[in-house]
Design a protein around this motif. Structure first.
Motif, PDB file in Angstrom:
ATOM      1  N   PRO A 160       0.688  -1.257  -0.021  1.00 11.88           N
ATOM      2  CA  PRO A 160      -0.072   0.092  -0.170  1.00 11.88           C
ATOM      3  C   PRO A 160       0.797   1.305  -0.135  1.00 11.88           C
ATOM      4  O   PRO A 160       0.255   2.294  -0.532  1.00 11.88           O
ATOM      5  N   ASN A 161       2.179   1.220   0.546  1.00  8.23           N
ATOM      6  CA  ASN A 161       2.911   2.510   0.368  1.00  8.23           C
ATOM      7  C   ASN A 161       4.337   2.043   0.267  1.00  8.23           C
ATOM      8  O   ASN A 161       5.200   2.453   1.184  1.00  8.23           O
ATOM      9  N   LEU A 162       4.689   1.420  -0.971  1.00  8.71           N
ATOM     10  CA  LEU A 162       5.954   1.190  -1.325  1.00  8.71           C
ATOM     11  C   LEU A 162       6.965   2.191  -1.445  1.00  8.71           C
ATOM     12  O   LEU A 162       7.132   2.678  -2.548  1.00  8.71           O
ATOM     13  N   THR A 163       7.548   3.036  -0.323  1.00  7.06           N
ATOM     14  CA  THR A 163       8.461   4.179  -0.653  1.00  7.06           C
ATOM     15  C   THR A 163       9.821   3.940   0.312  1.00  7.06           C
ATOM     16  O   THR A 163       9.545   3.161   1.234  1.00  7.06           O
ATOM     17  N   LYS A 164      10.579   4.788   0.054  1.00  2.07           N
ATOM     18  CA  LYS A 164      11.725   4.635   0.740  1.00  2.07           C
ATOM     19  C   LYS A 164      11.530   4.972   2.455  1.00  2.07           C
ATOM     20  O   LYS A 164      10.718   5.697   2.728  1.00  2.07           O
ATOM     21  N   ILE A 165      12.332   4.182   3.247  1.00  4.30           N
ATOM     22  CA  ILE A 165      12.114   4.308   4.722  1.00  4.30           C
ATOM     23  C   ILE A 165      13.533   4.764   5.306  1.00  4.30           C
ATOM     24  O   ILE A 165      13.621   5.353   6.222  1.00  4.30           O
ATOM     25  N   LEU A 166      14.421   4.413   4.651  1.00  3.56           N
ATOM     26  CA  LEU A 166      15.899   4.841   5.285  1.00  3.56           C
ATOM     27  C   LEU A 166      16.725   5.669   4.655  1.00  3.56           C
ATOM     28  O   LEU A 166      17.617   6.189   5.405  1.00  3.56           O
ATOM     29  N   THR A 167      16.774   5.569   3.484  1.00  2.00           N
ATOM     30  CA  THR A 167      17.755   6.435   2.659  1.00  2.00           C
ATOM     31  C   THR A 167      16.845   7.998   2.216  1.00  2.00           C
ATOM     32  O   THR A 167      15.609   7.666   2.152  1.00  2.00           O
ATOM     33  N   PRO A 168      17.542   9.019   1.869  1.00  2.36           N
ATOM     34  CA  PRO A 168      16.928  10.155   1.421  1.00  2.36           C
ATOM     35  C   PRO A 168      16.355   9.830   0.006  1.00  2.36           C
ATOM     36  O   PRO A 168      17.049   9.182  -0.715  1.00  2.36           O
ATOM     37  N   ASP A 169      15.510  10.737  -0.541  1.00  2.00           N
ATOM     38  CA  ASP A 169      15.001  10.410  -1.858  1.00  2.00           C
ATOM     39  C   ASP A 169      16.024  10.668  -2.953  1.00  2.00           C
ATOM     40  O   ASP A 169      15.804  10.173  -4.089  1.00  2.00           O
ATOM     41  N   PHE A 170      17.004  11.668  -2.685  1.00  2.00           N
ATOM     42  CA  PHE A 170      17.778  11.793  -3.819  1.00  2.00           C
ATOM     43  C   PHE A 170      18.827  10.857  -3.827  1.00  2.00           C
ATOM     44  O   PHE A 170      19.609  10.684  -4.863  1.00  2.00           O
ATOM     45  N   LEU A 171      19.136   9.841  -2.867  1.00  2.00           N
ATOM     46  CA  LEU A 171      20.047   8.875  -3.047  1.00  2.00           C
ATOM     47  C   LEU A 171      19.756   7.944  -4.266  1.00  2.00           C
ATOM     48  O   LEU A 171      18.593   7.404  -4.369  1.00  2.00           O
ATOM     49  N   LYS A 172      20.819   7.516  -4.947  1.00  2.00           N
ATOM     50  CA  LYS A 172      20.737   6.893  -6.292  1.00  2.00           C
ATOM     51  C   LYS A 172      21.007   5.641  -5.867  1.00  2.00           C
ATOM     52  O   LYS A 172      22.319   5.130  -5.371  1.00  2.00           O
ATOM     53  N   GLY A 173      20.319   4.373  -6.277  1.00  2.00           N
ATOM     54  CA  GLY A 173      20.679   3.023  -6.034  1.00  2.00           C
ATOM     55  C   GLY A 173      20.330   2.452  -4.839  1.00  2.00           C
ATOM     56  O   GLY A 173      19.510   3.067  -4.127  1.00  2.00           O
ATOM     57  N   HIS A 174      20.557   1.295  -4.512  1.00  2.00           N
ATOM     58  CA  HIS A 174      20.251   0.661  -3.221  1.00  2.00           C
ATOM     59  C   HIS A 174      21.376   0.174  -2.546  1.00  2.00           C
ATOM     60  O   HIS A 174      22.270  -0.764  -3.163  1.00  2.00           O
ATOM     61  N   PRO A 175      21.669   0.668  -1.426  1.00  2.00           N
ATOM     62  CA  PRO A 175      23.033   0.681  -0.726  1.00  2.00           C
ATOM     63  C   PRO A 175      23.514  -0.910  -0.287  1.00  2.00           C
ATOM     64  O   PRO A 175      24.542  -1.099  -0.109  1.00  2.00           O
ATOM     65  N   MET A 176      22.548  -1.956  -0.065  1.00  2.00           N
ATOM     66  CA  MET A 176      22.912  -3.090   0.371  1.00  2.00           C
ATOM     67  C   MET A 176      23.032  -3.918  -1.121  1.00  2.00           C
ATOM     68  O   MET A 176      23.676  -5.382  -0.670  1.00  2.00           O
ATOM     69  N   ARG A 177      23.003  -3.754  -2.041  1.00  2.00           N
ATOM     70  CA  ARG A 177      23.392  -4.239  -3.303  1.00  2.00           C
ATOM     71  C   ARG A 177      24.967  -4.322  -3.407  1.00  2.00           C
ATOM     72  O   ARG A 177      25.455  -3.277  -3.179  1.00  2.00           O
ATOM     73  N   LYS A 178      25.380  -5.457  -3.909  1.00  2.78           N
ATOM     74  CA  LYS A 178      26.699  -5.776  -3.926  1.00  2.78           C
ATOM     75  C   LYS A 178      27.484  -4.694  -4.835  1.00  2.78           C
ATOM     76  O   LYS A 178      28.856  -4.419  -4.912  1.00  2.78           O
ATOM     77  N   ASP A 179      26.823  -4.472  -6.031  1.00  2.00           N
ATOM     78  CA  ASP A 179      27.352  -3.498  -6.986  1.00  2.00           C
ATOM     79  C   ASP A 179      27.200  -2.008  -6.879  1.00  2.00           C
ATOM     80  O   ASP A 179      27.198  -1.060  -7.676  1.00  2.00           O
ATOM     81  N   TYR A 180      26.648  -1.628  -5.644  1.00  2.00           N
ATOM     82  CA  TYR A 180      26.197  -0.378  -5.447  1.00  2.00           C
ATOM     83  C   TYR A 180      27.393   0.705  -5.332  1.00  2.00           C
ATOM     84  O   TYR A 180      28.502   0.308  -4.956  1.00  2.00           O
ATOM     85  N   VAL A 181      27.288   1.683  -6.152  1.00  2.00           N
ATOM     86  CA  VAL A 181      28.433   2.750  -6.075  1.00  2.00           C
ATOM     87  C   VAL A 181      27.818   4.037  -5.561  1.00  2.00           C
ATOM     88  O   VAL A 181      26.819   4.317  -5.868  1.00  2.00           O
ATOM     89  N   HIS A 182      28.386   4.533  -4.755  1.00  2.00           N
ATOM     90  CA  HIS A 182      27.902   5.668  -4.033  1.00  2.00           C
ATOM     91  C   HIS A 182      28.442   7.023  -4.924  1.00  2.00           C
ATOM     92  O   HIS A 182      29.268   7.126  -5.413  1.00  2.00           O
ATOM     93  N   VAL A 183      27.039   7.797  -5.184  1.00  2.00           N
ATOM     94  CA  VAL A 183      27.180   9.078  -6.097  1.00  2.00           C
ATOM     95  C   VAL A 183      27.453  10.062  -4.878  1.00  2.00           C
ATOM     96  O   VAL A 183      26.451  10.112  -4.212  1.00  2.00           O
ATOM     97  N   LYS A 184      28.447  10.904  -5.197  1.00  2.00           N
ATOM     98  CA  LYS A 184      28.559  12.035  -4.129  1.00  2.00           C
ATOM     99  C   LYS A 184      27.245  13.089  -4.165  1.00  2.00           C
ATOM    100  O   LYS A 184      27.026  13.310  -5.293  1.00  2.00           O
ATOM    101  N   ASP A 185      27.242  13.170  -3.081  1.00  2.00           N
ATOM    102  CA  ASP A 185      25.899  14.451  -3.041  1.00  2.00           C
ATOM    103  C   ASP A 185      26.315  15.515  -2.182  1.00  2.00           C
ATOM    104  O   ASP A 185      27.506  15.717  -1.597  1.00  2.00           O
ATOM    105  N   LYS A 186      25.335  16.213  -1.744  1.00  2.00           N
ATOM    106  CA  LYS A 186      25.654  17.591  -1.123  1.00  2.00           C
ATOM    107  C   LYS A 186      26.173  17.279   0.355  1.00  2.00           C
ATOM    108  O   LYS A 186      26.907  18.101   0.971  1.00  2.00           O
ATOM    109  N   TYR A 187      26.055  16.084   1.016  1.00  2.00           N
ATOM    110  CA  TYR A 187      26.700  15.728   2.333  1.00  2.00           C
ATOM    111  C   TYR A 187      27.966  15.268   2.287  1.00  2.00           C
ATOM    112  O   TYR A 187      28.471  14.786   3.200  1.00  2.00           O
ATOM    113  N   ASP A 188      28.497  14.854   1.216  1.00  2.00           N
ATOM    114  CA  ASP A 188      29.868  14.293   1.256  1.00  2.00           C
ATOM    115  C   ASP A 188      30.848  15.477   1.331  1.00  2.00           C
ATOM    116  O   ASP A 188      30.533  16.560   0.868  1.00  2.00           O
ATOM    117  N   GLU A 189      31.817  15.110   1.795  1.00  2.00           N
ATOM    118  CA  GLU A 189      33.383  16.063   1.847  1.00  2.00           C
ATOM    119  C   GLU A 189      33.555  16.661   0.464  1.00  2.00           C
ATOM    120  O   GLU A 189      33.479  16.069  -0.268  1.00  2.00           O
TER     121      GLU A 189
END
Length: 189
Positions: A160-189
């Motif tokens: 009924p409400n399949l939306t993100k729950i742990l990561t912000p909406d602007f985060l691309k990808g799925h962090p627990m997948r083995k091929d996840y690559v972090h895309v730098k965003d405004k919170y990175d150094e």
């Protein structure tokens, strides 16, 4: 009720289930043949076999070793380590391990009266990981399925409400997948 008793009941009521080759701890662990069998199996478990609680929904990505590009790797990210501490090394592939392009979803059902638990497992292809939602049968599946959707990208059809729950909406990808690559965003150094 013993595991053998439960196994014989499952064989009579749900003949399509197979005993999993690798059980979870000492729980009876069964494999679903397809995603289409999840809802009918859950209905039988809940109604006829009295598994009234869905305790856990989890997932595992079996692709292979973790892609190190998905992590921030500083030479010494821990300020409590002494100077000159070596950077963290990422693991290599384990020889002989059965890596495969699949995401395995696991459900843990509980029967309080007979004090027995049952794990169901289902392997899904990584590129089209879809499975029916159990929210209509078990309200406890709501946030658990949303977490797996957010972290692994598994789509729970009918949720009924399949939306993100742990990561912000602007985060691309799925962090627990083995091929996840972090895309730098405004919170990175």
């Amino acid at each position: 009720m013993t595991q053998d008793d439960l196994l014989s009941k499952l064989a009579a009521k749900l003949p399509k289930l197979e005993k999993a080759a690798a059980p979870v701890k000492d729980y009876l662990t069964m494999k679903l043949p397809s995603a289409a069998e999840l809802i009918p199996t859950a209905r039988v478990l809940q109604g006829e076999l009295r598994f009234e609680v869905l305790e856990l929904v989890s997932a595992t990505d079996w692709l292979g070793p973790v892609n190190p590009d998905g992590y921030i790797r500083n030479p010494n990210p821990n300020p409590f380590l002494p100077e000159g501490a070596t950077p963290q090394n990422m693991p290599d592939a384990t020889p002989g391990f059965p890596y495969r392009p699949a995401i395995e979803v696991s459900w843990l059902f509980g029967d309080f009266e007979d004090r027995v638990k049952l794990f169901l497992k289902l392997e899904l292809p990584r590129d089209a990981a879809k499975v029916p939602s159990l929210v209509p049968l078990f309200k406890s599946a709501d946030w658990l399925e949303r977490e797996i959707f957010d972290m692994f990208g598994v789509v729970f059809e009918g949720h009924p409400n399949l939306t993100k729950i742990l990561t912000p909406d602007f985060l691309k990808g799925h962090p627990m997948r083995k091929d996840y690559v972090h895309v730098k965003d405004k919170y990175d150094e």
